[in-house]
Enzyme design. Structure first.
Site, short mmCIF file in Angstrom:
data_model
loop_
_atom_site.label_atom_id
_atom_site.label_comp_id
_atom_site.label_asym_id
_atom_site.label_seq_id
_atom_site.Cartn_x
_atom_site.Cartn_y
_atom_site.Cartn_z
N LYS A 195 0.77 9.65 16.02
CA LYS A 195 0.85 8.43 16.83
C LYS A 195 1.67 7.38 16.09
CE LYS A 195 -1.25 4.56 17.58
NZ LYS A 195 -0.04 3.90 18.06
N GLU A 270 -3.71 5.00 3.64
CA GLU A 270 -2.73 4.25 2.85
C GLU A 270 -2.63 2.88 3.48
OE1 GLU A 270 -1.76 5.38 0.13
OE2 GLU A 270 -1.83 7.56 0.28
N CYS A 304 4.60 -2.21 2.19
CA CYS A 304 3.24 -2.30 1.63
C CYS A 304 3.28 -2.58 0.15
CB CYS A 304 2.48 -1.00 1.90
SG CYS A 304 3.32 0.47 1.26
N GLU A 405 -2.20 -10.45 2.52
CA GLU A 405 -0.92 -9.80 2.73
C GLU A 405 -0.17 -10.51 3.86
OE1 GLU A 405 -0.94 -5.85 4.53
OE2 GLU A 405 0.57 -5.20 3.08
P1 NAD Z 1 -1.75 -1.46 11.89
O1 NAD Z 1 -2.97 -1.19 11.09
O2 NAD Z 1 -1.80 -2.55 12.88
O3 NAD Z 1 -1.31 -0.17 12.69
C1 NAD Z 1 -0.96 1.05 12.04
C2 NAD Z 1 -1.01 2.17 13.06
O4 NAD Z 1 -2.36 2.36 13.45
C3 NAD Z 1 -0.26 1.89 14.36
O5 NAD Z 1 0.29 3.09 14.85
C4 NAD Z 1 -1.37 1.39 15.28
O6 NAD Z 1 -1.05 1.57 16.64
C5 NAD Z 1 -2.49 2.30 14.84
N1 NAD Z 1 -3.85 1.83 15.09
C6 NAD Z 1 -4.36 0.60 14.89
N2 NAD Z 1 -5.66 0.57 15.20
C7 NAD Z 1 -6.00 1.83 15.60
C8 NAD Z 1 -7.20 2.44 16.07
N3 NAD Z 1 -8.33 1.75 16.18
N4 NAD Z 1 -7.18 3.75 16.39
C9 NAD Z 1 -6.05 4.47 16.28
N5 NAD Z 1 -4.87 3.93 15.87
C10 NAD Z 1 -4.85 2.63 15.53
O7 NAD Z 1 -0.58 -1.71 10.82
P2 NAD Z 1 0.93 -2.15 11.10
O8 NAD Z 1 0.95 -3.60 11.44
O9 NAD Z 1 1.58 -1.18 12.03
O10 NAD Z 1 1.57 -1.91 9.66
C11 NAD Z 1 1.52 -2.83 8.63
C12 NAD Z 1 0.44 -2.48 7.64
O11 NAD Z 1 0.63 -1.16 7.15
C13 NAD Z 1 0.47 -3.37 6.41
O12 NAD Z 1 -0.84 -3.76 6.09
C14 NAD Z 1 1.05 -2.47 5.33
O13 NAD Z 1 0.68 -2.84 4.02
C15 NAD Z 1 0.49 -1.16 5.72
N6 NAD Z 1 1.26 -0.07 5.13
C16 NAD Z 1 0.71 0.64 4.10
C17 NAD Z 1 1.45 1.63 3.47
C18 NAD Z 1 0.87 2.42 2.31
O14 NAD Z 1 1.40 3.49 2.02
N7 NAD Z 1 -0.17 1.95 1.64
C19 NAD Z 1 2.74 1.93 3.91
C20 NAD Z 1 3.26 1.20 4.97
C21 NAD Z 1 2.52 0.20 5.58
#
Ligand code: NAD
Length: 511
Positions: A195, A270, A304, A405
């Site tokens: 997804k 992650e 991130c 963040e």
């Molecule tokens: P997000 O948590 O809003 O969403 C991430 C993904 O999860 C999206 O595809 C979203 O649609 C999905 N999602 C959210 N809630 C869900 C649920 N309840 N059930 C199923 N799917 C769900 O994050 P974002 O805004 O897309 O990305 C930014 C964040 O990602 C930042 O906090 C960043 O630090 C983190 N990030 C971490 C890493 C790492 O490797 N540690 C790498 C890249 C980004």
């Protein structure tokens, strides 16, 4: 196509017109056919121009369920898990070759969708192809140990696939994070449903086309474009999902971990970060200046592992920060397709609002904005979602600005007195993703690297990666490991086999 009103309600630019030629196949791959999504629509806009790029039909919860049912069938009956590792590796190499053949297309799609520079998206696509190659080789070379004998039997510890893996990725580096989940999961013999984030589905949908072209058995990889509020629970709650591999924000990660705990299935998480970058008084200043700039402002800070908290020894603090601000002002802001661009737009209008909100809060906390802190004045950039690289000082490490963040081009600077004070401040955060240390003193770097609680430590460099090196976050930055052989192990379960070596019956119970 959606109406302007519909598009606006999805958070896109009012009045924007989609490009005439679609960039990707706007459909769900299901049972060997392309099926139009029936869960609403979303118009992807180019963050550099505000122009609509393509309207995507998102899938419904029912369609997500059907796709996971199909993935489960493929896992059980396609013969994939029974293939020998090198045979599975062959398919992964074909996908990698197709990605390289389509490198420019994939990079352009990702730049149009995320706003990243083309030089970055080209590297991301090449690295994603490398990820498929790495896991093709990794699965061929991993060993299943014959363990030491403790009696008249021989023991072997074998690895088996889990089943259907739900991979959930964020919007910031889609093709790389997609590959880091699909490749090891497939290599280990699983089926995968992926997804992508709502704002950035395009490159995953393009990858889906290549997966079909590769001849991989149908159903083993399925991209599920949709809103988490519509399909999230259908994915995480599906009984055939045997593991969730999630990259995203900490709050969504914790929610998913709770859902997985209810079903006792493993997760790899992650999550977010607020990584310190440390410039010691003996650092090579030129190296440190360039490393700090790259660490926070590349990818417009939407990373991130962005080095978003800068600690500089108090004896060099003023000169270092003044020069950093001068260089930050000189960064070229522009569209990702311009080869001169250092800092592209933010991914989406709503994300720029969020970054601006954090900077306003830094002001209200008493922070001094040394540069940036607003959208650029250049009228040529007015239609895009640009935000100037911003440097802030004058706040304590306990301020919200230093703790939360922001995920944008915003750096907060703090002086420190000595290494003990530094270690205490660097660790005073809920996150533990990465740290950068700039010093030529080997022993000092070693001591700081050991004392700071972070999954990745960069010494005299920053934001460099190898697919063969494990990546993990500590504390609220995550759980489990991506990349490397440890990353492959996350997609397998261990089974222990005991072979009896005696030819006579057990004597137990014979009186
Ligand atoms: P997000 O948590 O809003 O969403 C991430 C993904 O999860 C999206 O595809 C979203 O649609 C999905 N999602 C959210 N809630 C869900 C649920 N309840 N059930 C199923 N799917 C769900 O994050 P974002 O805004 O897309 O990305 C930014 C964040 O990602 C930042 O906090 C960043 O630090 C983190 N990030 C971490 C890493 C790492 O490797 N540690 C790498 C890249 C980004």
């Amino acid at each position: 196509m959606t109406t302007t009103t519909e598009r606006t309600s999805q958070g896109t630019a009012q009045g924007a017109q989609p490009l005439t030629a679609p960039l990707v196949t706007d459909a769900l791959r299901l049972g060997g056919d392309w099926v139009t999504g029936d869960g609403g629509s979303f118009t992807v806009t180019d963050p550099a121009t505000g122009q609509a790029v393509q309207t995507i039909h998102q899938i419904s919860a029912d369609q997500a369920t059907q796709a996971i049912d199909a993935a489960s069938e493929a896992f059980l009956y396609s013969g994939w898990k029974e293939l020998l590792p090198h045979e599975r590796g062959g398919y992964l190499r074909t996908i990698a070759d197709l990605m390289v053949d389509n490198l420019d297309r994939l990079a352009t799609i990702q730049t149009l969708n995320t706003g990243k520079t083309l030089s970055e998206t080209r590297k991301l696509v090449a690295s994603a192809a490398g990820t498929f190659r790495y896991y093709a080789s990794a699965v061929e070379s991993r060993e299943e140990p014959v363990t030491p004998r403790r009696g008249p039997w021989q023991t072997v510890s074998v690895l088996e696939p889990l089943g259907v893996v739900a991979a959930i990725t964020p919007w910031n580096s889609p093709v790389a994070s997609d590959a880091q989940k699909i490749a090891p999961a497939l290599a280990a013999g699983n089926a995968v449903v992926l997804k992508p984030a709502e704002w950035t589905p395009l490159v995953a949908m393009a990858l889906m086309e290549l997966v079909v072209e590769s001849g991989l058995p149908e159903g083993l990889v399925t991209v599920l474009p949709g809103k988490s509020s519509v399909i999230g629970d259908a994915i995480t709650g599906h009984p055939a999902v045997a593991k969730i591999s999630f990259t995203g924000g900490t709050s969504a990660g914790k929610l998913i971990a709770h859902q997985a705990a209810e079903r006792l299935i493993p997760t790899t998480l992650e999550l977010g970060g607020k990584s310190p970058t440390i410039v010691c008084e003996d650092a090579d200043i030129e190296q440190a200046l360039q490393g700090v700039l790259f660490g926070i402002f590349s990818s417009s800070g939407q990373s991130c592992i962005a080095g978003s908290r800068l600690f500089v020894h108090q004896s060099i603090y003023r000169d270092f920060v003044d020069e950093l601000v001068r260089r930050t002002r000189a960064l070229h802001i522009g569209p990702g397709v311009d080869p001169d661009t250092d800092v592209g737009p933010l991914v989406h209008r709503r994300h720029r609002e969020s970054v601006a909100w954090y900077v306003d809060r830094a002001r209200s906390e008493g922070g001094a904005i040394l540069c940036g802190g607003k959208a650029p004045d250049d009228p040529a950039l007015a239609a895009g979602t640009y935000y100037e690289p911003t440097v802030i000082e004058g706040l304590g490490n306990s301020s919200a600005t230093c703790q939360e963040e922001i995920f944008g081009p915003v750096l907060v600077c703090l002086p420190y007195e000595n290494d003990d004070d530094l270690i205490a401040q660097a660790n005073d955060t809920v996150y533990g993703l990465a740290v950068g240390i700039w010093t030529p003193d080997f022993l000092r770097a070693h001591r700081l690297a050991g004392a700071i609680d972070a999954g990745t430590v960069w010494i005299n460099t920053y934001k460099q990666f190898s697919i063969s090196t494990p990546f993990s976050g500590f504390k609220d930055s995550g759980l489990g490991v991506d990349k490397g052989m440890d990353g492959l192990a996350e997609y397998s379960k261990r089974k222990s086999l005991y072979w009896g070596l005696e030819s006579t019956p057990m004597t137990w119970g014979k009186h």
